[in-house]
Scaffold this active site. Structure first.
Site, PDB file in Angstrom:
ATOM      1  N   HIS A 117     -12.243  17.277 -38.811  1.00  0.00           N
ATOM      2  CA  HIS A 117     -12.160  16.039 -37.919  1.00  0.00           C
ATOM      3  C   HIS A 117     -10.727  15.974 -37.523  1.00  0.00           C
ATOM      4  CE1 HIS A 117     -11.767  11.789 -36.990  1.00  0.00           C
ATOM      5  NE2 HIS A 117     -12.692  12.181 -36.131  1.00  0.00           N
ATOM      6  N   HIS A 163      -3.715  12.123 -31.215  1.00  0.00           N
ATOM      7  CA  HIS A 163      -4.926  11.286 -31.420  1.00  0.00           C
ATOM      8  C   HIS A 163      -4.583  10.023 -30.253  1.00  0.00           C
ATOM      9  CE1 HIS A 163      -7.721   8.719 -34.066  1.00  0.00           C
ATOM     10  NE2 HIS A 163      -8.097   9.366 -32.928  1.00  0.00           N
TER      11      HIS A 163
END
Length: 558
Positions: A117, A163
């Site tokens: 992830h 991110h």
């Protein structure tokens, strides 16, 4: 013990080599049983390996090779100390060493897959650096699914991996792709899947498509124009890299889905603002801007509009990937358990950490595996207990990154119900004899400044709720070579999904007990008999010397 006495003790232990005096009584008794006049020849060793260790394929020649590998033996036979040394050697592994031994000709959806992830993050989810280094480390460890969040750079003319909505420093997509190509198959020949969280405009999607095609070249798997009715087999996908994301034609819908996902994934709460800034005018023919991007997508992702019934609908004409957060899965499992299992028999289910895990911690993967989820996405840069379970699961099947799901999860005639409690299938008896190696792998004052450590062991099962259990040994005081000689018993209803957890701690009266090693083993691959079990550090890397001598026995319930 005084400081001076302890220093003398240190000097003594520098010369210390484990001898037969430390051998458990079981080991001494077994040697007597299979030896004559204090010596064990190849026939006796072979008989021990077959009868007691359950190594049915072992031959007398194999036993002779073990004897030949030992030094300073009388009459080419093992004496009791050499027999003990063999049992406590790295060659006497607790796990079957068959390499890749599962059937690899089934569709991709029939396997649990070692999945990362936000694979590019070096630390937490808010302000750590983005880099190709954690991607490289993950691939070296055997991870087969790499996640990249792709965004326009500040000039809107290049593709960055970062991110979104956080302070993470970006890395270029090109650098990530180059490292994936270089390290994709260093640990396994089986396919690597790149899941793309796409936040690009159509022109940058086209640019990303060119980067992917030119960088990956022939190892990129490109499907035909039609969506798969069934995923290809792993055997046919060897040494290939697969792209999975939402098709460009779903660009606007994907944004809406992402906004909904952000309700449960708060660390991407600014995605909506960023997407609105990046999105072209809605009347432009977006899907025609990057046809080459669409052609690269082998595993189509997306969440259908509607409720859970629509999300979990099985289409006989095509397969797809669905993503749910850990919280969404837990909620869905309460009411749609069998539907999730049915969906995952043909389709892919990816589960990812909830948004509040900004420290890059992980969740219990068992509920996802119990429902057949293939891609249980984990933050690989941490060192929490749930990551140890992930490492344990994928020690199976030759550590190739793919583990065949149990047959009960694949049976289309009778859909497995995760809520039903099942009968006992087997009993695993575990004996912890002794341990060694801390003296050589740790600073001599690491555990206590003035006395030897006080070690204890925790042994337990991670699995379905009925099998979950944790037990604890006695504390052995003041010993670098602790001897416990304790047996634990575990009654298992689903050994196919069970993992044996082993942890060693050093007792500390005044503060938190010190960590002294851990490992996690798939119960389905544990070998019977007396075995040397190497321990790992918090990150899952093997210590040079720390190991336990243990015995494993499987019996049928009465």
């Amino acid at each position: 013990m005084s400081k001076q006495s302890y220093r003398v003790c240190f000097c003594f232990r520098r010369r210390f080599k484990m001898t037969v005096a430390q051998a458990p009584e079981d080991v001494k008794n077994l040697f007597e049983m299979y030896s004559e006049n204090g010596l064990m020849n190849a026939d006796g060793l072979h008989k021990f390996l077959v009868e007691y260790q359950k190594e049915d394929e072992t031959t007398t020649d194999d036993a002779q090779k073990i004897i030949d590998g030992s030094k300073h033996l009388p009459k080419n036979c093992l004496h009791v100390e050499a027999f003990f040394r063999h049992l406590f050697s790295d060659t006497n592994s607790p796990q079957v060493s068959l390499g890749v031994h599962h059937d690899m000709n089934a569709p991709l959806s029939h396997y649990f897959i070692f999945t990362g992830h936000n694979s590019y993050l070096t630390g937490n989810q808010l302000n750590s650096d983005c880099s190709d280094v954690p991607i490289i480390n993950a691939l070296k460890r055997g991870v087969r699914v790499i996640e990249l969040d792709i965004w326009p750079n500040s000039e809107k003319d290049d593709v960055h991996v970062l991110h979104g909505g956080t302070l993470t420093a970006p890395v270029t997509l090109l650098k990530c792709l180059s490292s994936i190509k270089e390290y994709a198959f260093v640990s396994s020949d089986f396919p690597v899947v790149i899941t793309l969280e796409d936040h690009l405009t159509p022109d940058l999607q086209a640019k990303a498509a060119n980067m992917i095609t030119e960088t990956l070249g022939d190892i990129l798997f490109t499907p035909g124009p039609e969506v798969f009715k069934e995923f290809p087999s792993l055997e046919t996908l060897k040494k290939r890299i697969i792209i999975s994301t939402k098709p460009p034609k779903d660009y606007t819908e994907a944004k809406e889905d992402k906004d909904k996902e952000n309700d449960s994934k708060s660390d991407k709460a600014d995605d909506e603002v960023a997407m609105k800034k990046a999105e072209p005018h809605e009347n432009k023919p977006k899907q025609k801007k990057a046809p080459e991007y669409k052609r690269l997508i082998a595993i189509h992702a997306g969440k259908p509009k509607g409720g859970l019934d629509e999300c979990l609908e099985v289409d006989p004409e095509k397969v797809r990937r669905l993503s749910l957060s850990e919280l969404e899965l837990e909620k869905a499992a309460e009411t749609h358990g069998k539907q999730i299992v049915r969906f995952t028999q043909r389709n892919m289910l990816r589960v990812y950490p909830k948004g509040i895990r900004v420290d890059s911690s992980n969740y219990n993967p068992m509920i996802a595996w119990l429902h057949g989820a293939q891609m249980v996405a984990f933050n690989m840069q941490g060192c929490d207990k749930h990551l140890w379970l992930m490492h344990g699961m994928f020690k199976a099947n030759g550590q190739c990154g793919y583990v065949k799901k149990p047959d009960f999860l694949l049976n289309t005639n009778e859909i497995f119900d995760p809520e039903v409690k099942h009968s006992e299938k087997t009993i695993l008896k575990v004996t912890v004899y002794l341990g060694e190696g801390w003296y050589y792998d740790f600073d001599h004052t690491h555990f206590d400044s003035y006395s030897p450590p006080d070690f204890y062991v925790k042994v337990g099962i991670a699995g379905v709720p009925a099998d979950k259990q944790m037990t604890k040994s006695k504390i052995v005081e003041d010993s670098w070579v602790p001897s416990w000689n304790q047996e634990f018993e575990f009654h298992l209803t689903m050994p196919q999904l069970a993992l044996l957890r082993i942890k060693v701690h050093e007792y500390d009266m005044s503060k938190k007990d010190d960590f002294a090693g851990q490992t996690c083993l798939p119960v389905s691959e544990i070998r019977s008999g007396i075995r040397a079990v190497p321990l790992m550090d918090k990150k899952g890397d093997k210590y040079n010397n720390v190991k336990l001598l243990m015995r494993f026995e499987f019996t049928n319930p009465s």
